[in-house]
Write a protein that holds these residues in place. Structure first.
Motif, PDB file in Angstrom:
ATOM      1  N   TYR A  60      40.715  27.317  31.230  1.00 42.91           N
ATOM      2  CA  TYR A  60      39.738  26.924  32.252  1.00 42.91           C
ATOM      3  C   TYR A  60      39.091  25.591  31.874  1.00 42.91           C
ATOM      4  N   VAL A  65      43.905  27.182  35.866  1.00 49.43           N
ATOM      5  CA  VAL A  65      43.389  28.465  36.363  1.00 49.43           C
ATOM      6  C   VAL A  65      44.537  29.261  36.974  1.00 49.43           C
ATOM      7  N   LEU A  74      36.876  35.862  35.111  1.00 49.71           N
ATOM      8  CA  LEU A  74      36.552  34.644  34.361  1.00 49.71           C
ATOM      9  C   LEU A  74      35.316  34.864  33.491  1.00 49.71           C
TER      10      LEU A  74
END
Length: 328
Positions: A60, A65, A74
């Motif tokens: 990230y 992603v 996340l």
């Protein structure tokens, strides 16, 4: 605001995972943050799960992603990553030194400290265990930017252990003729004394050199000893408050149980009941007391040292408020 099940890849503005998920200007926002950091369930993560969380976070940060990654996934990866890896060195921290180990480790040590508080050998052993654990936590969570010298760690450890033992053994001798309930509060007094010694000693370099203060954009403005004294005082208060519910409420419960015949016939129940009670209170007291003061705190420029005020005043568009990391 993005929904927790929304795909990260579809968000027009992606979250900044370098900052906590919740608003840190409110007590409840800080409490939610610390509940995730101190969550003992993080200790159950396998090596593979930790590696996966690290991969998600590092990908990230490099703008990679996975299409199926949700907001919740996340943030879960970030919280797991933060619970196990040092923020500066990026190395995996020793298990018992992690913030997520605070509740299970402290409940056992504090529970036993409060159960076996009458004899000198037991007092010495459990106070030593407590300060040894604190030393491991302090070493594990040391700053990578300005690491604490081993000599300072050792000196702090010896002084805190000595202070705790002096308080515990001294108070035990004073309260021998007092009602039994009074004696049960001696461990709390010893822990409070040790915190008041240990934390300022561990951070003595900050008291001497000052803590870095920054503007709202994170630009360094200088070092402040006044801010260091303020920050360290707040940490001492938080740590003592953290220990207080689990060390002040169970004595009343245990004293009541001592009057019951069924409990007197089963003395082996004392330690597990005490440990369980301490653990129950620590689950809530640890994050809530960490949240008493914002970790990134602010202070008016007028409360800084005169020379630092002058230095800031010479800057273009000088700020009226500065920020600093209080520490934990």
């Amino acid at each position: 605001m993005a929904h927790s099940d929304q795909l990260v890849a579809t968000l027009p503005v992606r979250p900044n995972i370098e900052r906590p998920r919740w608003d840190q200007s409110t007590f409840w926002g800080r409490a939610k943050h610390f509940f995730t950091i101190t969550n003992p369930a993080n200790l159950l993560c396998t090596g593979a799960q930790l590696d996966e969380a690290k991969k998600v976070v590092e990908d990230y940060r490099h703008d990679k992603v996975a299409p199926s990654l949700t907001m919740d996934e996340l943030w879960r990866a970030k919280h797991v990553y933060d619970s196990a890896y040092h923020p500066d060195t990026k190395e995996k921290m020793v298990l018992i030194g992690r913030m997520s180990a605070q509740v299970p480790m402290n409940m056992v040590i504090t529970g036993c400290m409060m159960t076996f508080y009458k004899t000198t050998p037991a007092v010495v052993f459990w106070q030593w265990m407590n300060q040894s654990f604190n030393a491991i936590v302090n070493y594990t969570n040391r700053s990578g930017e300005k690491p604490i010298p081993t000599s300072q760690l050792f000196t702090s450890y010896c002084c805190a252990t000595g202070g705790a033992l002096a308080a515990a053994l001294g108070l035990n001798s004073v309260v021998k003729s007092a009602p039994p309930l009074i004696g049960r509060f001696v461990p709390w007094a010893a822990v409070a004394t040790a915190n008041a010694i240990n934390i300022p000693m561990m951070r003595s370099r900050e008291i001497q050199d000052g803590i870095t203060v920054v503007d709202e954009n994170g630009e360094k403005l200088g070092q402040s000893q006044a801010v260091a004294r303020r920050a360290i005082s707040q940490v001492v208060v938080s740590r003592i408050c953290m220990a207080t519910p689990g060390m002040m409420i169970p004595p009343f419960i245990m004293n009541y149980l001592d009057t019951k015949p069924w409990f007197k016939q089963r003395p082996m129940l004392g330690a597990p009941i005490q440990v369980g009670l301490v653990g129950f209170f620590l689950v809530f007291a640890t994050p809530l007391c960490c949240a008493l003061f914002p970790q990134i705190s602010s202070v008016s420029v007028t409360q800084l040292e005169p020379e630092l005020q002058e230095k800031i005043a010479r800057r273009p568009n000088p700020p009226t408020v500065v920020y600093y990391n209080k520490g934990l």
